[in-house]
Design a protein around this motif. Structure first.
Motif, short mmCIF file in Angstrom:
data_model
loop_
_atom_site.label_atom_id
_atom_site.label_comp_id
_atom_site.label_asym_id
_atom_site.label_seq_id
_atom_site.Cartn_x
_atom_site.Cartn_y
_atom_site.Cartn_z
N ARG A 1 0.55 -1.84 0.06
CA ARG A 1 0.21 -0.12 -0.08
C ARG A 1 1.38 0.99 -0.13
N GLU A 2 1.83 1.52 1.07
CA GLU A 2 3.50 2.21 0.62
C GLU A 2 3.36 2.76 -0.73
N LEU A 3 3.65 1.74 -1.72
CA LEU A 3 4.37 1.99 -2.56
C LEU A 3 2.96 2.27 -3.92
N LEU A 4 1.97 2.12 -3.68
CA LEU A 4 0.95 2.24 -4.42
C LEU A 4 0.74 4.09 -5.23
N ARG A 5 0.51 4.79 -6.10
CA ARG A 5 0.90 5.59 -6.53
C ARG A 5 -1.07 6.29 -6.96
N ALA A 6 -1.41 7.01 -6.36
CA ALA A 6 -2.72 7.56 -6.87
C ALA A 6 -3.21 8.75 -8.10
N LYS A 7 -1.62 9.24 -7.38
CA LYS A 7 -2.09 10.67 -8.69
C LYS A 7 -1.65 9.83 -10.16
N GLY A 8 -2.76 10.43 -10.79
CA GLY A 8 -2.75 9.83 -12.29
C GLY A 8 -2.62 8.87 -13.13
#
Length: 143
Positions: free
Chosen positions: A56-63
């Motif tokens: 979860r900490e490696l997930l990128r949400a933006k774009g």
């Protein structure tokens, strides 16, 4: 020569800044454009663990399709999050850097200095003009 791997997105300013800092240490890293060549599951899981992170900490949400895929659902397992990153590599936050001293998600870019064995060879400013290394090759503390 130090062996360094950067999981790089050339369209990302932070990733370009990290690459510049690695090169400023006198090392030409192995550059993996992870959107074209994503890591296999075992390697991605290993890098996450070595970085001391959770998927979860490696997930990128933006774009990314983060919201469309419902990845904000906290009940999703780590395996489900890794599956999503493998299916949609844009969800992998970047840049990930692997050196003999460790693995880090290098955000902000100067975090890479923590895992570079070789000293900086001179002054370096990020693309936005922020000086991060002085003329003597020393890290400039964030203001």
């Amino acid at each position: 020569m130090t062996d360094i791997v950067i999981y790089h997105n050339p369209d990302c300013g932070t990733s370009r800044n990290v690459l510049a800092l690695i090169r400023n240490s006198g090392v030409e890293p192995h550059i993996i454009e992870y959107l074209k060549t994503p890591p296999v599951r075992a390697l991605l899981v290993e890098m996450i663990e070595r970085a001391g992170m959770t998927p979860r900490e490696l997930l990128r949400a933006k774009g990314t399709p983060y919201a469309d895929l419902g990845l904000d659902d906290t009940s999703l397992s780590d395996d489900a999050l890794v599956d999503a990153m493998l299916a949609h590599p844009i969800l992998i936050n970047r840049p990930l850097v692997v050196t003999p001293l460790g693995v880090k998600l290098c955000r902000p870019s100067e975090v890479v200095l923590d895992i570079l064995a070789d000293a900086q060879r001179g002054a370096l400013a990020k693309e936005d003009g922020q000086q991060v290394v002085d003329e003597a090759g020393h890290r400039i503390p964030a203001a």
